[in-house]
Design an enzyme around this catalytic site. Structure first.
Site, short mmCIF file in Angstrom:
data_model
loop_
_atom_site.label_atom_id
_atom_site.label_comp_id
_atom_site.label_asym_id
_atom_site.label_seq_id
_atom_site.Cartn_x
_atom_site.Cartn_y
_atom_site.Cartn_z
N GLU A 1 0.83 -1.21 0.00
CA GLU A 1 0.00 0.00 0.00
C GLU A 1 0.86 1.26 0.00
OE1 GLU A 1 -4.16 -1.46 1.96
OE2 GLU A 1 -2.62 -0.85 3.39
N GLU A 25 -6.25 -7.84 -1.49
CA GLU A 25 -6.89 -7.80 -0.18
C GLU A 25 -8.37 -7.53 -0.36
OE1 GLU A 25 -5.16 -5.28 2.77
OE2 GLU A 25 -3.12 -6.07 2.48
#
Length: 658
Positions: free
Chosen positions: A198, A279
């Site tokens: 991320e 995710e």
């Protein structure tokens, strides 16, 4: 019929009528491998065969190793073909240059044999998606990074900063060669490796990210033997576009309910590559004092998963099993609104597909049903039986029989003096000059307290929560409501004052400060979060106090097991203390929970193992105690209570998460 199922049609016809095979038999017949995972066109291929990746996140360091195989079997029985895991740098290298992959004999050492975990995944017919860090977020202390990095006063984590890159390279240079031979192309289970986590969120607006740092990580992975595996990054493309990516590396998506928005954005960013939801958030995590255990309805979960599959996207459930952030390993978030700093509870149940204790949920049944409809190899690859649920029990209550008062506890720990004001945890000259990572730090000095009252002022913020004692008597009140967090002794209070009882004499002034968890997600300037008292001076009636004795309370297993000075329990102390009781387990131990609703705030230990934090406001009211931490015969429970202790410890056979 989607493109992946069309691509497999010929293979399925050839296999029709034959016995069901394992995934490894299908994708590597006879062990023959000519190609790893490839992400080109609309479909992934593995060893030149199309594959839809169906995986689940399972952090080996959050589940007792005695339950690894049972959990992997549950993944496989749900129809998954892969398991995804992070690695925990701060566990694997607890002190600079000192590595633990199961050998150090410390509390978490049994959880750290990553090589055995990866091999076990292959034995259970699962491929592996490896996310080695160095940063993992994961609601884990400091995002998985070791706190000794903060001893560098100009440290810049996750950036092209020399000292960070040297430290990260030292970790990778030890970790990666340990598992490089377990890549699929060499006969092992690892098919893909994440470069960073991320990273598009690690910056400000549309400013360019530090791609030089990302390239440094990728180059290190290649140099350590991972050039054969597929590299990827993960972000939320609807928010961060390609800010966290580097050329040639596959971009994947992280999200919860906004499926179309993110997958459409991902496809636009890389139209000639397959979609991968790295995710798919199956639930969410809990913060202390939030008042609620966060859940996500099975109906909404099913709708989102169905949409992902209709996009022909591979998917990884985050989390499939959350497990537990044992000890002091839960992290914290920096948030824009109140209370700005939000520490997480020890339970990482996550409202996931499996519960914290590995029990099946309605979401598990949903996964099995949807995957049975979308798996291109349904009817070709065998499905093992799901393991039975493990038995849970509520053991009889344990009477508190012994206690250690706070002065006796402090006397059993080495103290350090400073003449320049209180220092932060990380600066202490302990643990081979790696500083203090976790637990509490006790500051003590002598100060003249004028009558009738004196005023204590702590400049800056407390990191993260403080109790003040005068001559051993606790002056601060326990948490009573949300407004307290803005007041004295809590992280949100800036330059707060406390009225002390005046003695018209010199008194011992002490401040016990708890590290509630370093930030695991945020912007670059939010990761320089040292713990303790360090943002500014401490003053009494305007006089700055510079001479302090600092005592670290790390509560390591070795320290818990060597405690002396126990006295018969005669009721709760008026200040923090340790409380002890024993109970017998007859026959094979069973999973259970400590019900801490009658306790205040602190930490609980079973046979020297730190189960995690409890705090009366919750939302979590129990601590999960997996059976392998118990022994047949006598077991010892110890509780560090900061406020008022009851006379017993109660068990539950179910978790109380709100």
């Amino acid at each position: 019929m989607g493109p992946l199922r069309c691509a497999l049609a010929v293979c399925l016809l050839l296999l029709k009528g034959s016995e069901a095979v394992s995934y490894y038999e299908y994708y590597a017949p006879g062990g023959a491998v000519t190609s790893g995972l490839v992400a080109e066109g609309d479909t992934f291929t593995l060893n030149d065969k199309p594959i839809l990746l169906m995986s689940g996140a399972f952090h080996y360091f959050r589940v007792h190793p005695a339950y690894w195989r049972d959990t992997l079997k549950k993944l496989r029985a749900a129809g998954l073909n892969a398991v995804e895991t992070y690695t925990s740098w701060n566990l694997h290298e607890p002190r600079q240059g000192e590595f633990d992959f199961g050998e150090l004999g410390e509390m978490m050492s049994p959880f750290l044999d990553i090589r055995s975990f990866l091999q076990m995944a292959q034995e259970e017919d699962l491929f592996v998606i490896l996310r080695p860090g160095p940063y993992i977020c994961s609601e884990w202390e400091f995002g998985g990074m070791p706190s000794y990095l903060l001893r560098d006063p100009t440290m810049q984590v996750r950036q092209s900063y020399e000292n960070f890159q040297l430290a990260a390279a030292r970790y990778f240079d030890t970790l990666l060669p340990l598992v490089a031979d377990l890549q699929f192309t060499r006969g092992g289970p690892i098919i893909a490796v994440q470069v960073e986590n991320e990273y598009g969120h690690f910056g400000y607006g549309d400013e360019p990210r530090d791609t030089e740092y990302l390239e440094f990580l990728q180059d290190n992975m290649v140099a350590n033997g991972f050039g054969e595996s597929l590299f990827f990054t993960s972000d939320s493309p609807a928010q961060t576009a390609d800010l966290g990516s580097i050329p040639g590396v596959l971009m994947t998506a992280n999200f919860k309910g906004n499926v179309a928005e993110n997958l459409d954005a991902l496809k636009q960013l890389q139209p000639n590559r397959p979609l991968w939801t790295m995710e798919f958030w199956t639930g969410w995590f809990d913060h202390w004092l939030s008042g609620v255990h966060v859940t996500w309805s099975p109906e909404n979960f099913a709708t989102a998963l169905e949409t992902i599959m209709m996009y022909n996207s591979s998917v990884n459930f985050y989390m499939f099993i959350g497990g537990t952030s044992f000890g002091f390993m839960s992290g914290a978030n920096i948030i824009t609104g109140w209370p700005h700093y939000a520490p997480q509870v020890s339970s990482y149940d996550y409202d996931a597909v499996l519960t914290e204790a590995g029990d099946y949920t309605e979401k598990y049944d949903i996964v099995k049903e949807i995957f049975a409809r979308y798996n291109p190899l349904e009817g070709i690859v065998e499905h093992p039986e799901a393991p039975p649920q493990r038995t849970k029990t509520a053991y009889p209550s344990v009477a508190i029989t012994e206690a250690i008062d706070f002065p006796t506890l402090i006397a059993q720990h080495e103290s350090y003096e400073t003449f320049d004001g209180p220092q932060n945890m990380e600066e202490l000259p302990i643990n081979n000059l790696n500083g203090q990572s976790y637990g509490y730090i006790y500051y003590s000095t002598n100060a003249f307290l004028a009558a009738p009252n004196a005023t204590l002022l702590i400049r800056g913020h407390v990191r993260d929560m403080a109790q003040v004692l005068v001559d051993g008597e606790v002056i601060t009140e326990p948490y009573g409501g949300v407004a307290d967090v803005n007041g004295f002794g809590f992280w949100n209070g800036l330059d707060k004052e406390l009225t002390l009882p005046g003695k018209d004499a010199v008194a011992e002034l002490s401040i016990l400060v708890e590290n509630l968890g370093r930030v695991n997600f945020g912007k670059p300037d939010q990761f320089n979060e040292k713990k303790g008292l360090w943002e500014g001076p401490v003053l009494v009636d305007g006089l700055q106090l510079d001479e302090w004795r600092m005592t670290p309370l790390e509560f390591k297993t070795s320290q818990i097991n060597s405690l002396t000075g126990w006295t018969p329990f005669a009721g709760s102390f008026a200040s923090p203390g340790l409380y002890r009781g024993e109970f017998e387990v007859t026959g094979e131990p069973q999973d259970t929970w400590l019900d801490m609703r009658t306790w205040g705030k602190g930490v609980a230990f079973i046979n020297g193992f730190n189960l995690g934090r409890f705090w009366h406001p919750g939302p979590t009211k129990t601590l999960y105690l997996p059976a392998p931490l118990l022994v047949e015969g006598t077991n010892e429970l110890i509780v560090f209570e900061q406020y008022t202790a009851p006379s017993e410890i109660v068990f539950s056979d179910v978790p109380i998460l709100h």
